[in-house]
Design a protein around this motif. Structure first.
Motif, PDB file in Angstrom:
ATOM      1  N   PRO A 108      48.431  67.229 101.464  1.00  0.00           N
ATOM      2  CA  PRO A 108      47.526  67.484 100.707  1.00  0.00           C
ATOM      3  C   PRO A 108      47.956  68.064  99.531  1.00  0.00           C
ATOM      4  CG  PRO A 108      47.415  69.183 102.489  1.00  0.00           C
ATOM      5  CD  PRO A 108      48.490  68.276 102.847  1.00  0.00           C
ATOM      6  N   PHE A 109      48.986  68.583  99.209  1.00  0.00           N
ATOM      7  CA  PHE A 109      49.688  69.272  98.057  1.00  0.00           C
ATOM      8  C   PHE A 109      48.530  70.109  97.482  1.00  0.00           C
ATOM      9  CE2 PHE A 109      51.889  65.317  98.380  1.00  0.00           C
ATOM     10  CZ  PHE A 109      53.069  65.529  97.796  1.00  0.00           C
ATOM     11  N   ASP A 110      48.109  71.307  98.271  1.00  0.00           N
ATOM     12  CA  ASP A 110      47.228  72.101  97.944  1.00  0.00           C
ATOM     13  C   ASP A 110      47.809  73.643  98.276  1.00  0.00           C
ATOM     14  OD1 ASP A 110      47.419  72.354 100.769  1.00  0.00           O
ATOM     15  OD2 ASP A 110      44.958  71.977 100.893  1.00  0.00           O
ATOM     16  N   ASN A 111      48.971  73.747  98.301  1.00  0.00           N
ATOM     17  CA  ASN A 111      49.618  75.293  98.600  1.00  0.00           C
ATOM     18  C   ASN A 111      48.933  76.027  99.793  1.00  0.00           C
ATOM     19  OD1 ASN A 111      51.188  75.196  96.238  1.00  0.00           O
ATOM     20  ND2 ASN A 111      49.518  75.562  95.048  1.00  0.00           N
ATOM     21  N   GLY A 112      48.597  74.974 100.665  1.00  0.00           N
ATOM     22  CA  GLY A 112      47.863  75.456 102.033  1.00  0.00           C
ATOM     23  C   GLY A 112      48.807  75.757 102.921  1.00  0.00           C
ATOM     24  N   ASP A 133      52.857  71.817 102.830  1.00  0.00           N
ATOM     25  CA  ASP A 133      51.679  71.118 102.145  1.00  0.00           C
ATOM     26  C   ASP A 133      52.105  69.734 101.416  1.00  0.00           C
ATOM     27  OD1 ASP A 133      52.512  73.138 100.327  1.00  0.00           O
ATOM     28  OD2 ASP A 133      51.031  71.838  99.048  1.00  0.00           O
ATOM     29  N   ASP A 134      53.227  69.864 100.695  1.00  0.00           N
ATOM     30  CA  ASP A 134      53.894  68.851 100.066  1.00  0.00           C
ATOM     31  C   ASP A 134      54.691  67.697 100.520  1.00  0.00           C
ATOM     32  OD1 ASP A 134      55.917  70.389 100.240  1.00  0.00           O
ATOM     33  OD2 ASP A 134      56.400  70.665  98.065  1.00  0.00           O
ATOM     34  N   ARG A 158      47.850  73.031 110.080  1.00  0.00           N
ATOM     35  CA  ARG A 158      46.858  71.704 110.267  1.00  0.00           C
ATOM     36  C   ARG A 158      47.606  70.489 111.104  1.00  0.00           C
ATOM     37  NH1 ARG A 158      45.500  72.099 103.954  1.00  0.00           N
ATOM     38  NH2 ARG A 158      47.660  72.380 103.724  1.00  0.00           N
TER      39      ARG A 158
END
Length: 225
Positions: A108-112, A133-134, A158
């Motif tokens: 997702p590349f969302d820093n999550g 996330d990346d 996730r």
């Protein structure tokens, strides 16, 4: 740089040519979920993407191929073809794991929170690996049971892959933490990883995460019932 990507590791069969010198143009076949019969499909798919991208085999800079986890027969088809091209063309062949390629496909590349890519194994077993996330790997690929994962996974992780729902259920996680249920990687992700992965660190050798079920017969001895 131009890379030919091949994926026959799981139920899917796909090929692509990615040229990062042409605005990252990617020419790919519509991957077919065929289960078996990769050998009959693969060469036609390769011919199609080479023609559509106007690429001669001598124009390729490297070949990328999925190395598993996956089916024994499927892996052998892709690896044999990729190694053959590498030998004839004198180009490097890069091995890409299916887990890493799935992570790149759905990262997702969302820093999550981190992502666990999990593929269905035997019984309670899953083939899995954690990624950021990346899509960068945070652990080694391995085999774990659902009960082991329930005890050891971080609470906010996730999930992706064919076993994502099973792992989420085993850990008591909400279904919203499943971000992908794809059972195989996107071929573009295989090609993208093929471009950035150092060939010397990614051998085109099959990745087996569990020993074979068959036990070799002891030399010179026949067991009688």
């Amino acid at each position: 740089m131009r890379v030919l990507a091949i994926d026959t590791a799981l139920a899917n069969c796909a090929a692509a040519v990615l040229d990062n010198g042409a605005a990252s143009a990617c020419f790919e076949t519509c991957g077919e979920e065929i289960g078996r019969g990769h050998a009959e499909k693969l060469m036609d798919m390769i011919g199609t993407v080479m023609a559509e991208s106007s690429t001669a085999f001598s124009d390729l800079d490297r070949v990328a191929v999925t190395v598993g986890p996956g089916s024994f027969t499927g892996l052998r088809v892709g690896l044999s073809v990729a190694r053959g091209f590498g030998l004839v063309l004198e180009k490097p062949v890069v091995g890409i794991t299916t887990l890493a390629a799935i992570a790149r496909s759905c990262a997702p590349f969302d820093n999550g929170p981190p992502l666990l890519v999990a593929l269905t194994g035997k019984g309670e077993e899953v083939y899995c690996q954690q990624f950021s996330d990346d899509g960068a790997h945070l652990s080694d690929a391995g085999v774990q049971t659902l009960s082991e994962l329930a005890r050891t996974l971080p609470e906010d992780i996730r999930f992706a892959g064919s076993a994502a729902d099973n792992v989420a259920q085993a850990t008591g996680a909400d279904a919203s933490r499943v971000i992908s249920r794809c059972a195989y990687p996107g071929i573009r992700a295989v090609a993208e990883l093929g471009l950035v992965t150092e060939p010397l660190l990614a051998s085109p050798s099959p990745l087996y995460l569990r020993p074979p079920d068959a036990t070799p017969q002891k030399k010179g001895r026949i067991e009688r019932q």
